[in-house]
Design an enzyme around this catalytic site. Structure first.
Site, PDB file in Angstrom:
ATOM      1  N   ASP A 247       0.051  23.083  24.736  1.00 17.97           N
ATOM      2  CA  ASP A 247      -1.240  22.856  24.073  1.00 17.97           C
ATOM      3  C   ASP A 247      -1.921  24.218  23.922  1.00 17.97           C
ATOM      4  O   ASP A 247      -1.489  25.214  24.514  1.00 17.97           O
ATOM      5  CB  ASP A 247      -2.090  21.882  24.918  1.00 17.97           C
ATOM      6  CG  ASP A 247      -3.423  21.539  24.253  1.00 17.97           C
ATOM      7  OD1 ASP A 247      -3.551  21.694  23.026  1.00 17.97           O
ATOM      8  OD2 ASP A 247      -4.356  21.106  24.977  1.00 17.97           O
TER       9      ASP A 247
ATOM     10  N   CYS B  83       0.105  18.249  21.171  1.00 14.02           N
ATOM     11  CA  CYS B  83      -0.910  17.260  20.758  1.00 14.02           C
ATOM     12  C   CYS B  83      -1.530  17.616  19.415  1.00 14.02           C
ATOM     13  O   CYS B  83      -2.080  16.751  18.750  1.00 14.02           O
ATOM     14  CB  CYS B  83      -1.982  17.161  21.833  1.00 14.02           C
ATOM     15  SG  CYS B  83      -2.797  18.736  22.169  1.00 14.02           S
TER      16      CYS B  83
ATOM     17  N   HIS C  35      -7.637  13.507  28.384  1.00 17.12           N
ATOM     18  CA  HIS C  35      -7.377  13.049  27.014  1.00 17.12           C
ATOM     19  C   HIS C  35      -6.405  11.865  27.086  1.00 17.12           C
ATOM     20  O   HIS C  35      -5.253  11.955  26.680  1.00 17.12           O
ATOM     21  CB  HIS C  35      -6.792  14.196  26.180  1.00 17.12           C
ATOM     22  CG  HIS C  35      -6.910  14.006  24.696  1.00 17.12           C
ATOM     23  ND1 HIS C  35      -7.449  12.864  24.119  1.00 17.12           N
ATOM     24  CD2 HIS C  35      -6.544  14.809  23.658  1.00 17.12           C
ATOM     25  CE1 HIS C  35      -7.423  12.990  22.805  1.00 17.12           C
ATOM     26  NE2 HIS C  35      -6.885  14.153  22.498  1.00 17.12           N
TER      27      HIS C  35
ATOM     28  N   GLN D 280      -4.396  10.579  23.961  1.00 17.47           N
ATOM     29  CA  GLN D 280      -3.289  11.464  23.589  1.00 17.47           C
ATOM     30  C   GLN D 280      -2.060  11.169  24.430  1.00 17.47           C
ATOM     31  O   GLN D 280      -0.932  11.118  23.924  1.00 17.47           O
ATOM     32  CB  GLN D 280      -3.720  12.924  23.778  1.00 17.47           C
ATOM     33  CG  GLN D 280      -2.641  13.932  23.418  1.00 17.47           C
ATOM     34  CD  GLN D 280      -2.302  13.888  21.933  1.00 17.47           C
ATOM     35  OE1 GLN D 280      -3.193  13.929  21.093  1.00 17.47           O
ATOM     36  NE2 GLN D 280      -1.021  13.799  21.597  1.00 17.47           N
TER      37      GLN D 280
ATOM     38  N   ARG E 207      -0.684   8.431  17.330  1.00 15.67           N
ATOM     39  CA  ARG E 207      -2.088   8.274  17.729  1.00 15.67           C
ATOM     40  C   ARG E 207      -2.675   7.006  17.097  1.00 15.67           C
ATOM     41  O   ARG E 207      -3.515   6.339  17.692  1.00 15.67           O
ATOM     42  CB  ARG E 207      -2.912   9.507  17.303  1.00 15.67           C
ATOM     43  CG  ARG E 207      -2.558  10.813  18.010  1.00 15.67           C
ATOM     44  CD  ARG E 207      -2.774  10.760  19.520  1.00 15.67           C
ATOM     45  NE  ARG E 207      -4.107  10.279  19.849  1.00 15.67           N
ATOM     46  CZ  ARG E 207      -5.195  11.049  19.909  1.00 15.67           C
ATOM     47  NH1 ARG E 207      -5.104  12.345  19.710  1.00 15.67           N
ATOM     48  NH2 ARG E 207      -6.387  10.540  20.199  1.00 15.67           N
TER      49      ARG E 207
ATOM     50  N   ARG F 159     -16.052  11.267  22.226  1.00 14.46           N
ATOM     51  CA  ARG F 159     -15.486  12.593  22.528  1.00 14.46           C
ATOM     52  C   ARG F 159     -16.642  13.508  22.880  1.00 14.46           C
ATOM     53  O   ARG F 159     -17.573  13.690  22.088  1.00 14.46           O
ATOM     54  CB  ARG F 159     -14.726  13.141  21.308  1.00 14.46           C
ATOM     55  CG  ARG F 159     -14.363  14.606  21.454  1.00 14.46           C
ATOM     56  CD  ARG F 159     -13.416  15.101  20.382  1.00 14.46           C
ATOM     57  NE  ARG F 159     -12.071  14.582  20.587  1.00 14.46           N
ATOM     58  CZ  ARG F 159     -10.978  15.101  20.035  1.00 14.46           C
ATOM     59  NH1 ARG F 159     -11.072  16.151  19.237  1.00 14.46           N
ATOM     60  NH2 ARG F 159      -9.790  14.567  20.252  1.00 14.46           N
TER      61      ARG F 159
HETATM   62  N1   CP Z   1      -4.724  15.793  19.394  1.00 16.01           N
HETATM   63  C1   CP Z   1      -6.020  15.582  19.105  1.00 16.01           C
HETATM   64  O1   CP Z   1      -6.801  14.978  19.865  1.00 16.01           O
HETATM   65  O2   CP Z   1      -6.377  16.083  17.895  1.00 16.01           O
HETATM   66  P1   CP Z   1      -7.854  16.137  17.303  1.00 16.01           P
HETATM   67  O3   CP Z   1      -8.641  17.112  18.121  1.00 16.01           O
HETATM   68  O4   CP Z   1      -7.668  16.574  15.886  1.00 16.01           O
HETATM   69  O5   CP Z   1      -8.452  14.759  17.401  1.00 16.01           O
HETATM   70  N1  NVA Z   2      -7.013  21.009  24.921  1.00 14.55           N
HETATM   71  C1  NVA Z   2      -7.499  20.855  23.571  1.00 14.55           C
HETATM   72  C2  NVA Z   2      -6.954  19.615  22.951  1.00 14.55           C
HETATM   73  C3  NVA Z   2      -7.335  19.360  21.531  1.00 14.55           C
HETATM   74  C4  NVA Z   2      -6.808  18.077  21.014  1.00 14.55           C
HETATM   75  C5  NVA Z   2      -9.021  20.861  23.571  1.00 14.55           C
HETATM   76  O1  NVA Z   2      -9.634  20.237  24.440  1.00 14.55           O
HETATM   77  O2  NVA Z   2      -9.589  21.513  22.688  1.00 14.55           O
END
Ligand code: CP
Ligand code: NVA
Length: 311
Positions: free
Chosen positions: A222, A263, A127, A130, A291, A100
């Site tokens: 989101d 999400c 993502h 997700q 997930r 990530r």
């Molecule tokens: N939805 C998601 O990716 O959550 P986190 O940021 O907690 O991993």
């Molecule tokens: N769009 C958000 C998703 C978090 C799971 C981010 O990138 O912070």
């Protein structure tokens, strides 16, 4: 296919396979403990995470392996070691890399140099993991994904991009409503439209939230300020995105039994009201649970080379 960097790396058959495999892991979580027996999986997270980190670490354990978690300051990357050297070194020890980070280019460079599967666990642009849990939830709750109308309201961000790509591959009708300046990238929309056409679905982009949610089977949103965004944008984003809030009035325009998805993490009172997030139509915790099953399916499918990739 070796890596999962974005949802559009998958073929329609790959997506269907991953959803089937996820459902099998849900029914029998410990049936494949030899897949990663004695192996490690590097989990490098340069941004915070609750679901992705815990679900992947648990998925590795369920498949018989050991996850190795690394935070932003833990690697020599911060002291100038290249992404390529990092990928080559990790490939000598571990069976996969879950990452990530911020820029998509970082993940692409790691994948180009790695000889183990690289899985994008969220970048500024995508993502993919997700989106698999999103579709699994829709399939479980509504029986199928093809032909369903999925409305996404708000920022055309990483989660929206991957959702649109997955929905197109599955032959759903996806409608994204965002204000000017916050729309999905044009290239993503064009490519997703071409895929949706082939699969019997469609991609609608509109400024009008009512048009998007009208008769929707699924309503999705989101956060307005993602991890890659500057805090300076917060007030402006709230002002511009407020008309796209998913509240009871918006849900009334969708089908009576429409599902609400997010999400997570959610900010109640911003992109969604508490009434909707915690209401009877919300499936956000089933979605979060999914997930885990989809993380297992992704690891399994990449390690066992089950995916063909997009043509
Ligand atoms: N939805 C998601 O990716 O959550 P986190 O940021 O907690 O991993
Ligand atoms: N769009 C958000 C998703 C978090 C799971 C981010 O990138 O912070």
């Amino acid at each position: 296919m070796m890596h999962l960097l974005k949802t559009s790396d998958l073929s329609a058959a790959d997506l269907a396979y991953l959803l089937r495999r996820s459902a099998k892991f849900k029914a029998k979580p410990f049936g494949r403990r030899s897949v990663l027996a004695g192996e490690t999986v590097c989990c490098y997270f340069a941004k915070p995470s609750t679901r992705t980190r815990i679900s992947f670490e648990t998925a590795v354990a369920h498949l018989g392996g050991t996850p190795l978690f690394m935070g932003a300051k833990d690697l020599q990357l911060g002291r100038g070691e290249t992404l390529e050297d990092t990928a080559r070194v990790m490939s000598r020890y571990s069976r996969a890399l879950v990452i990530r980070t911020f820029e998509d280019a970082e993940v692409e460079r790691l994948a180009a140099a790695a000889t183990i599967p690289v899985i994008n666990a969220l970048t500024d642009g995508h993502h993919p993991c997700q989106s698999l849990a999103d579709l699994l939830t829709i399939q479980q709750q509504r029986g199928k994904v093809a032909g369903q109308k999925i409305a996404y309201l708000g920022d055309g961000n990483n989660v929206a991009v991957s959702l649109v790509q997955a929905a197109a591959l599955a032959g759903a009708h996806v409608a994204v409503a965002s204000p000017d300046g916050y729309t999905l990238p044009d290239a993503i929309v064009q490519a997703a439209r071409a895929v949706a056409d082939k699969q019997g679905g469609s991609v609608l982009v509109t400024r009008d939230p009512d048009e998007a949610v009208k008769d929707a089977d699924v309503v999705y949103t989101d956060v307005w300020l993602s991890m890659g965004h500057s805090d300076h944008e917060r007030a402006e984003r709230h002002r511009v995105l407020m008309p796209y809030q998913v509240n009871a009035a918006a849900m009334r325009k969708a089908k009576r039994d429409a599902l609400f998805l997010h999400c997570l993490p959610a900010h109640r009172g911003e992109e969604v009201t508490a009434e909707v997030a915690d209401g009877p139509q919300s499936a956000i915790f089933d979605q979060a649970e999914n997930r885990l099953w989809t993380s297992m399916a992704v690891l399994y499918a990449l390690v066992e080379e089950k995916l063909e990739g997009a043509s």
